[in-house]
Design a protein around this motif. Structure first.
Motif, PDB file in Angstrom:
ATOM      1  N   PRO A   4     -18.825  38.084  14.453  1.00 55.76           N
ATOM      2  CA  PRO A   4     -17.931  39.214  14.171  1.00 55.76           C
ATOM      3  C   PRO A   4     -16.805  39.302  15.195  1.00 55.76           C
ATOM      4  CG  PRO A   4     -19.973  39.992  15.156  1.00 55.76           C
ATOM      5  CD  PRO A   4     -20.168  38.538  14.862  1.00 55.76           C
ATOM      6  N   SER A   5     -15.667  39.775  14.740  1.00 56.29           N
ATOM      7  CA  SER A   5     -14.555  40.014  15.660  1.00 56.29           C
ATOM      8  C   SER A   5     -14.899  41.186  16.576  1.00 56.29           C
ATOM      9  CB  SER A   5     -13.287  40.338  14.872  1.00 56.29           C
ATOM     10  OG  SER A   5     -13.450  41.574  14.176  1.00 56.29           O
ATOM     11  N   ALA A   8     -14.758  44.348  14.525  1.00 56.74           N
ATOM     12  CA  ALA A   8     -15.919  44.531  13.650  1.00 56.74           C
ATOM     13  C   ALA A   8     -17.140  44.940  14.465  1.00 56.74           C
ATOM     14  CB  ALA A   8     -16.205  43.248  12.876  1.00 56.74           C
ATOM     15  N   LEU A   9     -17.316  44.324  15.609  1.00 61.99           N
ATOM     16  CA  LEU A   9     -18.461  44.641  16.462  1.00 61.99           C
ATOM     17  C   LEU A   9     -18.400  46.096  16.926  1.00 61.99           C
ATOM     18  CD1 LEU A   9     -20.891  43.038  17.510  1.00 61.99           C
ATOM     19  CD2 LEU A   9     -19.586  42.570  19.587  1.00 61.99           C
ATOM     20  N   MET A  53     -24.929  39.400  14.800  1.00 66.15           N
ATOM     21  CA  MET A  53     -23.932  40.130  15.591  1.00 66.15           C
ATOM     22  C   MET A  53     -24.135  39.941  17.087  1.00 66.15           C
ATOM     23  SD  MET A  53     -23.828  43.715  13.437  1.00 66.15           S
ATOM     24  CE  MET A  53     -23.028  44.573  14.784  1.00 66.15           C
ATOM     25  N   ASP A 208     -12.701  46.343   9.315  1.00 60.97           N
ATOM     26  CA  ASP A 208     -13.217  45.092   9.882  1.00 60.97           C
ATOM     27  C   ASP A 208     -14.735  45.040   9.780  1.00 60.97           C
ATOM     28  OD1 ASP A 208     -10.777  43.685  11.469  1.00 60.97           O
ATOM     29  OD2 ASP A 208     -10.618  45.864  11.658  1.00 60.97           O
ATOM     30  N   GLY A 209     -15.383  46.134  10.121  1.00 64.71           N
ATOM     31  CA  GLY A 209     -16.835  46.187  10.032  1.00 64.71           C
ATOM     32  C   GLY A 209     -17.312  46.089   8.604  1.00 64.71           C
ATOM     33  N   TYR A 212     -17.025  42.480   7.462  1.00 65.76           N
ATOM     34  CA  TYR A 212     -18.068  41.631   8.038  1.00 65.76           C
ATOM     35  C   TYR A 212     -19.393  41.862   7.336  1.00 65.76           C
ATOM     36  CZ  TYR A 212     -21.154  39.268  11.267  1.00 65.76           C
ATOM     37  OH  TYR A 212     -22.102  38.420  11.793  1.00 65.76           O
ATOM     38  N   PHE A 216     -21.593  39.126   5.390  1.00 64.08           N
ATOM     39  CA  PHE A 216     -22.974  38.885   5.805  1.00 64.08           C
ATOM     40  C   PHE A 216     -23.925  38.919   4.608  1.00 64.08           C
ATOM     41  CE2 PHE A 216     -26.962  41.184   6.651  1.00 64.08           C
ATOM     42  CZ  PHE A 216     -27.632  40.204   7.383  1.00 64.08           C
TER      43      PHE A 216
END
Length: 246
Positions: A4-5, A8-9, A53, A208-209, A212, A216
């Motif tokens: 993850p970016s 996103a994280l 993650m 972003d999250g 992701y 996933f």
């Protein structure tokens, strides 16, 4: 899939760990052992998400789907596993479906109800688990029959039998177990809906999250992990959802 970016994280695990809200009253997706051991497809899913993650996980135990869904505004969890439903989707950004299962009706011995369509008739009372995905669906779609929502599927089945209601609505896997307790009852052919469960995050955290999480879910389906988790759980009637085409 890629890691993850940073954005996103931060959106998926703002406290540095993944707080996963899980409803342990759903025997299709979860199981609690005698010493509190946690297992099931939903548990495997969020543990795999945390692993990819690269963050620790905290599983937060809930005792109903309604309680879990309603707690989204409290900021108590970062990801949950719930049935996808339009009302919930106002506050929860769901990924593509992870699993599928049929929802149908059980009718008592001697019932005149023969088909799924027969159930939505005047005078028909339907016992069902309150605030479940199929309860929310039937709240929107029933035109004539009366819902009798009860907290928990087992309690709803007891209401169905004790009060001699005309139908019980639920997931087919659970209905098959309940049917064994009522000789002469019938499970109606077909379905009134297909219930899809998947992971979701509180809306407003950021795209972003959400992106992701979507990637996933498609990855673990494509890699065959979801079907492996289903096989390990031993749940009949539960299947991995098809891949969502981009």
């Amino acid at each position: 899939m890629t890691a993850p970016s940073a954005a996103a994280l931060a959106q998926l695990a703002p406290t540095g760990k993944l707080r996963a809200g899980i409803n342990f009253q759903n025997p299709l997706l979860t199981k609690l052992g005698p010493n509190g051991e946690q297992s099931g497809v939903a548990v495997d899913l969020v543990h795999e998400l945390a692993r990819r993650m690269g963050v620790p996980i905290e599983v937060i135990v809930y005792h109903s789907a309604g309680e879990l869904a309603e707690s989204v505004k409290g900021g108590k969890w970062d990801v949950s596993v719930l049935a996808v439903e339009a009302e919930r989707a106002k506050d929860i950004a769901f990924a593509g479906p992870t699993t599928e299962i049929v929802a149908t009706y059980l009718v008592p011995p001697g019932s005149k109800l023969q088909k799924i369509e027969d159930v939505d008739s005047p005078g028909v009372r339907i016992a069902l688990g309150a605030k479940s995905g199929y309860d929310l669906y039937l709240t929107r779609t029933l035109k004539h029959a009366q819902r009798v929502p009860v907290a928990g599927s087992a309690a709803a089945f007891k209401k169905f039998t004790d009060d001699k209601l005309e139908a019980y609505a639920g997931l087919k896997t659970e209905i098959m177990k309940f049917a064994a307790q009522m000789p002469g009852c019938r499970i109606l052919d077909g379905r009134f809906m297909t219930v899809c469960h998947t992971a979701g995050v509180p809306r407003g955290r950021g795209t972003d999250g959400e992106a992701y999480l979507n990637a996933f879910v498609e990855a673990v389906k494509g890699e065959g992990l979801v079907q492996q988790w289903i096989n390990k759980s031993g749940v009949d009637g539960l299947s991995a959802a098809p891949l969502v085409k981009p």
